[in-house]
Design a protein around this motif. Sequence first.
Motif, mmCIF file in Angstrom:
data_model
loop_
_atom_site.group_PDB
_atom_site.id
_atom_site.type_symbol
_atom_site.label_atom_id
_atom_site.label_comp_id
_atom_site.label_asym_id
_atom_site.label_seq_id
_atom_site.Cartn_x
_atom_site.Cartn_y
_atom_site.Cartn_z
ATOM 1 N N TYR A 114 -48.162 77.722 5.928
ATOM 2 C CA TYR A 114 -48.208 76.309 6.305
ATOM 3 C C TYR A 114 -48.892 76.092 7.654
ATOM 4 O O TYR A 114 -49.414 75.019 7.917
ATOM 5 C CB TYR A 114 -46.806 75.702 6.288
ATOM 6 C CG TYR A 114 -46.440 75.226 4.902
ATOM 7 C CD1 TYR A 114 -46.882 73.997 4.435
ATOM 8 C CD2 TYR A 114 -45.714 76.037 4.038
ATOM 9 C CE1 TYR A 114 -46.587 73.570 3.157
ATOM 10 C CE2 TYR A 114 -45.411 75.623 2.745
ATOM 11 C CZ TYR A 114 -45.858 74.378 2.310
ATOM 12 O OH TYR A 114 -45.580 73.966 1.029
ATOM 13 N N ARG A 115 -48.922 77.117 8.481
ATOM 14 C CA ARG A 115 -49.743 77.021 9.691
ATOM 15 C C ARG A 115 -51.230 76.933 9.304
ATOM 16 O O ARG A 115 -51.976 76.106 9.823
ATOM 17 C CB ARG A 115 -49.511 78.236 10.597
ATOM 18 C CG ARG A 115 -50.233 78.125 11.948
ATOM 19 C CD ARG A 115 -50.320 79.502 12.590
ATOM 20 N NE ARG A 115 -49.025 80.081 12.817
ATOM 21 C CZ ARG A 115 -48.283 79.862 13.899
ATOM 22 N NH1 ARG A 115 -48.725 79.063 14.846
ATOM 23 N NH2 ARG A 115 -47.105 80.455 14.033
ATOM 24 N N SER A 116 -51.640 77.792 8.381
ATOM 25 C CA SER A 116 -53.037 77.776 7.909
ATOM 26 C C SER A 116 -53.345 76.473 7.172
ATOM 27 O O SER A 116 -54.441 75.924 7.294
ATOM 28 C CB SER A 116 -53.293 78.974 6.992
ATOM 29 O OG SER A 116 -53.066 80.191 7.660
ATOM 30 N N LEU A 117 -52.368 75.979 6.414
ATOM 31 C CA LEU A 117 -52.581 74.727 5.679
ATOM 32 C C LEU A 117 -52.737 73.561 6.652
ATOM 33 O O LEU A 117 -53.554 72.657 6.423
ATOM 34 C CB LEU A 117 -51.408 74.484 4.731
ATOM 35 C CG LEU A 117 -51.612 73.383 3.681
ATOM 36 C CD1 LEU A 117 -52.734 73.764 2.717
ATOM 37 C CD2 LEU A 117 -50.318 73.135 2.908
ATOM 38 N N GLY A 118 -51.974 73.584 7.746
ATOM 39 C CA GLY A 118 -52.126 72.549 8.756
ATOM 40 C C GLY A 118 -53.517 72.544 9.357
ATOM 41 O O GLY A 118 -54.104 71.484 9.607
ATOM 42 N N LEU A 119 -54.059 73.742 9.589
ATOM 43 C CA LEU A 119 -55.419 73.849 10.123
ATOM 44 C C LEU A 119 -56.447 73.352 9.110
ATOM 45 O O LEU A 119 -57.429 72.689 9.477
ATOM 46 C CB LEU A 119 -55.706 75.305 10.512
ATOM 47 C CG LEU A 119 -57.021 75.571 11.217
ATOM 48 C CD1 LEU A 119 -57.124 74.783 12.518
ATOM 49 C CD2 LEU A 119 -57.187 77.063 11.493
ATOM 50 N N LEU A 120 -56.219 73.641 7.831
ATOM 51 C CA LEU A 120 -57.118 73.155 6.785
ATOM 52 C C LEU A 120 -57.146 71.623 6.758
ATOM 53 O O LEU A 120 -58.225 71.008 6.731
ATOM 54 C CB LEU A 120 -56.665 73.707 5.430
ATOM 55 C CG LEU A 120 -57.345 73.111 4.182
ATOM 56 C CD1 LEU A 120 -58.855 73.334 4.229
ATOM 57 C CD2 LEU A 120 -56.757 73.711 2.911
ATOM 58 N N PHE A 121 -55.985 70.984 6.776
ATOM 59 C CA PHE A 121 -55.928 69.525 6.764
ATOM 60 C C PHE A 121 -56.511 68.952 8.056
ATOM 61 O O PHE A 121 -57.127 67.889 8.037
ATOM 62 C CB PHE A 121 -54.479 69.062 6.584
ATOM 63 C CG PHE A 121 -54.031 69.009 5.154
ATOM 64 C CD1 PHE A 121 -53.880 67.798 4.512
ATOM 65 C CD2 PHE A 121 -53.774 70.164 4.448
ATOM 66 C CE1 PHE A 121 -53.465 67.739 3.190
ATOM 67 C CE2 PHE A 121 -53.352 70.127 3.123
ATOM 68 C CZ PHE A 121 -53.206 68.910 2.487
ATOM 69 N N LYS A 122 -56.309 69.632 9.153
ATOM 70 C CA LYS A 122 -56.864 69.177 10.431
ATOM 71 C C LYS A 122 -58.383 69.105 10.356
ATOM 72 O O LYS A 122 -59.007 68.151 10.828
ATOM 73 C CB LYS A 122 -56.435 70.161 11.525
ATOM 74 C CG LYS A 122 -56.810 69.772 12.955
ATOM 75 C CD LYS A 122 -56.491 70.926 13.886
ATOM 76 C CE LYS A 122 -56.590 70.535 15.340
ATOM 77 N NZ LYS A 122 -55.355 69.928 15.845
ATOM 78 N N THR A 172 -51.498 68.569 14.765
ATOM 79 C CA THR A 172 -51.600 67.681 15.929
ATOM 80 C C THR A 172 -51.904 68.407 17.232
ATOM 81 O O THR A 172 -52.055 67.753 18.267
ATOM 82 C CB THR A 172 -50.292 66.882 16.102
ATOM 83 O OG1 THR A 172 -49.202 67.803 16.290
ATOM 84 C CG2 THR A 172 -50.010 66.026 14.875
ATOM 85 N N ALA A 173 -51.967 69.729 17.204
ATOM 86 C CA ALA A 173 -52.262 70.486 18.428
ATOM 87 C C ALA A 173 -53.598 70.030 19.012
ATOM 88 O O ALA A 173 -54.610 69.973 18.306
ATOM 89 C CB ALA A 173 -52.297 71.981 18.132
ATOM 90 N N GLY A 174 -53.602 69.666 20.287
ATOM 91 C CA GLY A 174 -54.826 69.218 20.935
ATOM 92 C C GLY A 174 -55.063 67.723 20.866
ATOM 93 O O GLY A 174 -55.992 67.213 21.504
ATOM 94 N N TRP A 175 -54.249 67.012 20.090
ATOM 95 C CA TRP A 175 -54.412 65.553 20.029
ATOM 96 C C TRP A 175 -53.945 64.937 21.347
ATOM 97 O O TRP A 175 -53.044 65.465 22.009
ATOM 98 C CB TRP A 175 -53.588 64.965 18.880
ATOM 99 C CG TRP A 175 -54.133 65.283 17.515
ATOM 100 C CD1 TRP A 175 -55.053 66.238 17.203
ATOM 101 C CD2 TRP A 175 -53.774 64.660 16.285
ATOM 102 N NE1 TRP A 175 -55.293 66.250 15.857
ATOM 103 C CE2 TRP A 175 -54.518 65.292 15.262
ATOM 104 C CE3 TRP A 175 -52.900 63.640 15.943
ATOM 105 C CZ2 TRP A 175 -54.407 64.921 13.927
ATOM 106 C CZ3 TRP A 175 -52.787 63.268 14.605
ATOM 107 C CH2 TRP A 175 -53.537 63.903 13.614
#
Length: 452
Positions: A114-122, A172-175
């Motif tokens: 889910y960390r990788s999936l978050g990056l994909l959606f980002k 949201t990291a970096g937002w």
Amino acid sequence: MASRINTNFTLIPNQKLRRSNRQSSCYSKTLGSGFQPISTFGNFKALPLEIFQIILKYLSVKDISMLSMVSKTVSQHIINYISTSSGSKRLLLQDFHNLELPDRRQDSAILEHYRSLGLLFKRCTLLLPTKERLKYIHKILTEVSCFKFNGCAAPMQCLGLTCYGMFLQTLTAGWDELECHRVYNFLCELTNLCRKMQMAVCSKPGSARKLELRIRLFCRNVLLDHWTHRSDSAFWLTRILKPWPMVNQARLLYIIFGPISPQDGQVVWQEMIEEPTDEFSLKGLADAIKLLYDASTKEWTADDVISLVDELSVVPREWLLENNARLLMLSGNNICFSFMASKAVNGRTIELARLVVFLALVCEKELYCMDWTVKMMQKVCKVFSTPVERKNFLQNVANAFACVIMEMLQSIMSGDRDEDDRSFLNLFHLVHAQANFHKEVLYLTMNTPLST
């Protein structure tokens, strides 16, 4: 002769250019007349969409994430793939309750997914406005019932909210703060979180145990626990607490970070008022207080945090002073001194003197250096503006030791003893604390260092 050499030299590049053009033309014909060399879809344009999606099935989530950055068109096709039943079934893993593998290996694997999936959606939604990104992501994730506030029937044995939190943290990291404000507001609207918090803080403590547990799990697992930078954790904790008055902030802080039952995970409200507790039960509260105190933001002043600690010490009723002293020690020197100095400035010297006694007791029980308590008292003495006030405070400390010892002794003599003699043991520790405290005062007064 020189002129002919120059003429031949100028003709050579032209011949090569024409040859290159013929080769490019032939290459285009082999791919079909509709081929566009500058297409944003690249060579994938020659593939049917179904074949492209089959290729995606053989790629890891990280590889798909990298591929999404090739072009806007490729990214759009990946978004379409995620929206298909086969794509969502493959990407939205829902094995949140299988805890059979040892060493929590499966937990780590699904969290990393889910960390990788978050990056994909980002990356896929990079060009969308924040509001549209959140709407699209919610539309996809709404299929996962364990991501919902009340979605799982066994939340204590479920990794759903933890995976959801890992996904959101990566997304949201970096937002900037404005965008993160929108994310929090979106989540509040989606889950009706503010209404649920209001119900919890306005009810009698413990009367809505399941709701308290849900609020704790959602705030900790989704909003707070995954950040590596303290400033990020402070930002999200501030979003949770700041809309409420101080008394409700203290209640929420206890719900989210207070001690819980090891059996069912529900908040234990009576622990702080009935008997001395241990460091483990207070560590979450102490870490949260330090987080707010150290936050480099105008939203929390030192006075705000000290007032919050003072309010917390009467939730749900007034704590045992030993538990209050232990919380202050765990919160760090700056917070402990600020709290004590506040009492000194406001003339609450008797309360302050009793607090010194219990700081000495905690040092004795936990085998901390007693000179820490003496030096803290010495530092607080400097807050008083006149010698008379300082002398009065020191007299109150001496009297407080005598009073607390007599209170414990009277309790034991009246027959109010525990089966395991905890009351007697507490008195034993207090007598030793008094002796060691005064020994350190004597060393300090006589300016004699303690021999090792």
